[in-house]
Design an enzyme around this catalytic site. Sequence first.
Site, PDB file in Angstrom:
ATOM      1  N   GLY A  56      -2.197 100.180  31.558  1.00  0.00           N
ATOM      2  CA  GLY A  56      -3.189 100.436  32.610  1.00  0.00           C
ATOM      3  C   GLY A  56      -3.009 101.802  33.273  1.00  0.00           C
ATOM      4  O   GLY A  56      -1.920 102.375  33.266  1.00  0.00           O
ATOM      5  N   ARG A  90      -4.953 102.381  41.541  1.00  0.00           N
ATOM      6  CA  ARG A  90      -4.678 102.047  42.944  1.00  0.00           C
ATOM      7  C   ARG A  90      -3.407 102.716  43.463  1.00  0.00           C
ATOM      8  O   ARG A  90      -3.149 102.726  44.656  1.00  0.00           O
ATOM      9  CB  ARG A  90      -4.588 100.522  43.113  1.00  0.00           C
ATOM     10  CG  ARG A  90      -5.940  99.831  43.041  1.00  0.00           C
ATOM     11  CD  ARG A  90      -5.811  98.333  42.865  1.00  0.00           C
ATOM     12  NE  ARG A  90      -5.484  97.962  41.489  1.00  0.00           N
ATOM     13  CZ  ARG A  90      -5.287  96.712  41.066  1.00  0.00           C
ATOM     14  NH1 ARG A  90      -5.373  95.712  41.925  1.00  0.00           N
ATOM     15  NH2 ARG A  90      -5.006  96.462  39.798  1.00  0.00           N
TER      16      ARG A  90
HETATM   17  C1  UD1 Z   1      -3.649  90.963  36.832  1.00  0.00           C
HETATM   18  C2  UD1 Z   1      -4.385  89.662  36.506  1.00  0.00           C
HETATM   19  C3  UD1 Z   1      -4.539  88.854  37.790  1.00  0.00           C
HETATM   20  C4  UD1 Z   1      -3.154  88.582  38.362  1.00  0.00           C
HETATM   21  C5  UD1 Z   1      -2.357  89.868  38.565  1.00  0.00           C
HETATM   22  C6  UD1 Z   1      -0.905  89.534  38.887  1.00  0.00           C
HETATM   23  C7  UD1 Z   1      -5.965  90.158  34.693  1.00  0.00           C
HETATM   24  C8  UD1 Z   1      -7.380  90.384  34.301  1.00  0.00           C
HETATM   25  N1  UD1 Z   1      -5.712  89.985  35.983  1.00  0.00           N
HETATM   26  O1  UD1 Z   1      -4.431  91.667  37.764  1.00  0.00           O
HETATM   27  O2  UD1 Z   1      -5.209  87.638  37.533  1.00  0.00           O
HETATM   28  O3  UD1 Z   1      -3.281  87.903  39.599  1.00  0.00           O
HETATM   29  O4  UD1 Z   1      -2.342  90.659  37.352  1.00  0.00           O
HETATM   30  O5  UD1 Z   1      -0.187  90.677  39.212  1.00  0.00           O
HETATM   31  O6  UD1 Z   1      -5.130  90.084  33.815  1.00  0.00           O
HETATM   32  N2  UD1 Z   1      -2.864  96.743  31.528  1.00  0.00           N
HETATM   33  C9  UD1 Z   1      -2.916  97.127  30.211  1.00  0.00           C
HETATM   34  N3  UD1 Z   1      -4.113  97.503  29.698  1.00  0.00           N
HETATM   35  C10 UD1 Z   1      -5.261  97.484  30.410  1.00  0.00           C
HETATM   36  C11 UD1 Z   1      -5.205  97.061  31.750  1.00  0.00           C
HETATM   37  C12 UD1 Z   1      -3.985  96.699  32.282  1.00  0.00           C
HETATM   38  O7  UD1 Z   1      -1.894  97.170  29.522  1.00  0.00           O
HETATM   39  O8  UD1 Z   1      -6.298  97.832  29.859  1.00  0.00           O
HETATM   40  C13 UD1 Z   1      -1.557  96.409  32.112  1.00  0.00           C
HETATM   41  C14 UD1 Z   1      -1.207  97.231  33.340  1.00  0.00           C
HETATM   42  O9  UD1 Z   1      -0.469  98.389  32.973  1.00  0.00           O
HETATM   43  C15 UD1 Z   1      -0.401  96.273  34.182  1.00  0.00           C
HETATM   44  C16 UD1 Z   1      -0.871  94.904  33.746  1.00  0.00           C
HETATM   45  O10 UD1 Z   1      -1.589  95.081  32.527  1.00  0.00           O
HETATM   46  O11 UD1 Z   1       0.985  96.371  33.949  1.00  0.00           O
HETATM   47  C17 UD1 Z   1      -1.788  94.250  34.773  1.00  0.00           C
HETATM   48  O12 UD1 Z   1      -2.865  95.123  35.039  1.00  0.00           O
HETATM   49  P1  UD1 Z   1      -3.393  95.349  36.505  1.00  0.00           P
HETATM   50  O13 UD1 Z   1      -4.517  96.291  36.464  1.00  0.00           O
HETATM   51  O14 UD1 Z   1      -2.278  95.613  37.430  1.00  0.00           O
HETATM   52  O15 UD1 Z   1      -3.985  93.880  36.790  1.00  0.00           O
HETATM   53  P2  UD1 Z   1      -4.154  93.186  38.204  1.00  0.00           P
HETATM   54  O16 UD1 Z   1      -5.391  93.680  38.834  1.00  0.00           O
HETATM   55  O17 UD1 Z   1      -2.895  93.305  38.973  1.00  0.00           O
HETATM   56 MG    MG Z   2      -1.239  94.406  38.790  1.00  0.00          MG
END
Ligand code: UD1
Ligand code: MG
Length: 432
Positions: A12, A16
């Site tokens: 990700g 934020r």
């Molecule tokens: C995510 C969960 C949410 C949960 C929360 C807990 C989803 C859709 N949502 O939200 O339900 O309550 O975590 O902390 O899963 N990432 C990737 N590729 C992407 C997007 C994200 O590898 O395309 C990785 C990010 O680097 C991160 C993790 O996935 O480490 C979670 O992504 P983030 O955007 O933080 O999700 P949250 O909004 O926190």
């Molecule tokens: Mg997160």
Amino acid sequence: MLNKSIIILAAGAGTRMKSTTPKVLHKISGKPMLYFSIKESLKLSDDITVVLYHQAQKVKEEIEKLFKEIKINFVIQDHEKYPGTGGAVMGITPKYDKTLVLNADMPLIQSSELEKFDLDATIVMSVLELKSADGYGRVVIENGNVKRIVEQKDATEEELKINTANAGIYQFETKYLLENLPKLSNNNAQKEYYITDLIEMAIEQGKVLKPIVVNEENFKGVNSKIELADAEVIHQKRIKQQFLKEGVIMRMPETIYIEEGVSIKGESIIENGVSLLDNAVIINSHIKTNSIVENSTLEDSDIGPMARVRPGSRLKNTHLGNFVETKKAILTGVKAGHLSYLGDCEIDEGTNVGAGCITCNYDGINKHKTIIGKNVFIGSDCQLVAPITIEDDVMLAAGTCATKNISKGSLAINRVPIKLIKNFYYKFFGKR
Ligand code: UD1
Ligand code: MG
């Protein structure tokens, strides 16, 4: 070791965080957040895949530096086509029948918590019961059963009031994961493929889902700098409590900062405001108020208040007083009580370094060494212009600027003789 694969989602952008540094490289107690998920995963599995995309090369390099010679698979998410946490897992073939998926923004996670997911079910998911679930995906429960997860950005007014949150770690039967990932859609507010949609799909298919309620502290997700700071406070507390248990004395521990990688042994005292950084090793030593020790070893020594021991220093039976700075200094049985800079030097037993003594180690291009023998007495305010060797039993008169080697037993002095001009004060200022 458990027979399970682990996938860590670290692709990700971390918008934020409002930073050009990728989110998972933001540090907690001196190490990137991603380091902690990998470290804990390595205790459980030999099949670890880290998914990268944003600044992938930079993240990979940083992590490889920290886990030299340890096998970690890195894959690049097809983020353009399949953004989101579900997209991140696509295209991976886990080695084992069960796969644990971790978000990489959970630096407080511990392997003992991950072991709790080792249950028999198509999906084991983690749930947090919070006072406010703001920022998390909400877990929709109907008739006592989990129905689905709805992301904050997709939630209705009613759903936003739910305080049961998705903690962001799941164990899947690998077969279920591989069969159902292609069925995910991006029909949501963020136009992303959500891993969380696999929960509802499993329920619809009549699969077994086991939610486990987990502790907020260990599963804390970090999405912003506020959450990063909060997580570091918790992590610091853990590090210090461990050392306190092992017998280290700490004065006002909440004011002390100790990085992951530091070790403190024996009867050591750490006073308030001290920072111990990187791989500092403290053995039977006393670190007084507001001192800093970075990547150096101190044994049977005392430093500070307000001393700074920079990387590559090794102090044994040594006393450093206030405002003494060292860098790559090997000090054995040395006293330097006040206001000195000792860089790129070796100083031997019984030597006293007077106040304000400076090793002039840098000529503007290169760094040079200062070697000082045993029982040398260095008067206050001396400059030692390196490269220079001062042999045993030498005396340096206060204010000496030493520019050449000084042989055993000598006195070195290069003061300008003092001149007295009688009544000059009155001539200059007049009578006052
Ligand atoms: C995510 C969960 C949410 C949960 C929360 C807990 C989803 C859709 N949502 O939200 O339900 O309550 O975590 O902390 O899963 N990432 C990737 N590729 C992407 C997007 C994200 O590898 O395309 C990785 C990010 O680097 C991160 C993790 O996935 O480490 C979670 O992504 P983030 O955007 O933080 O999700 P949250 O909004 O926190
Ligand atoms: Mg997160």
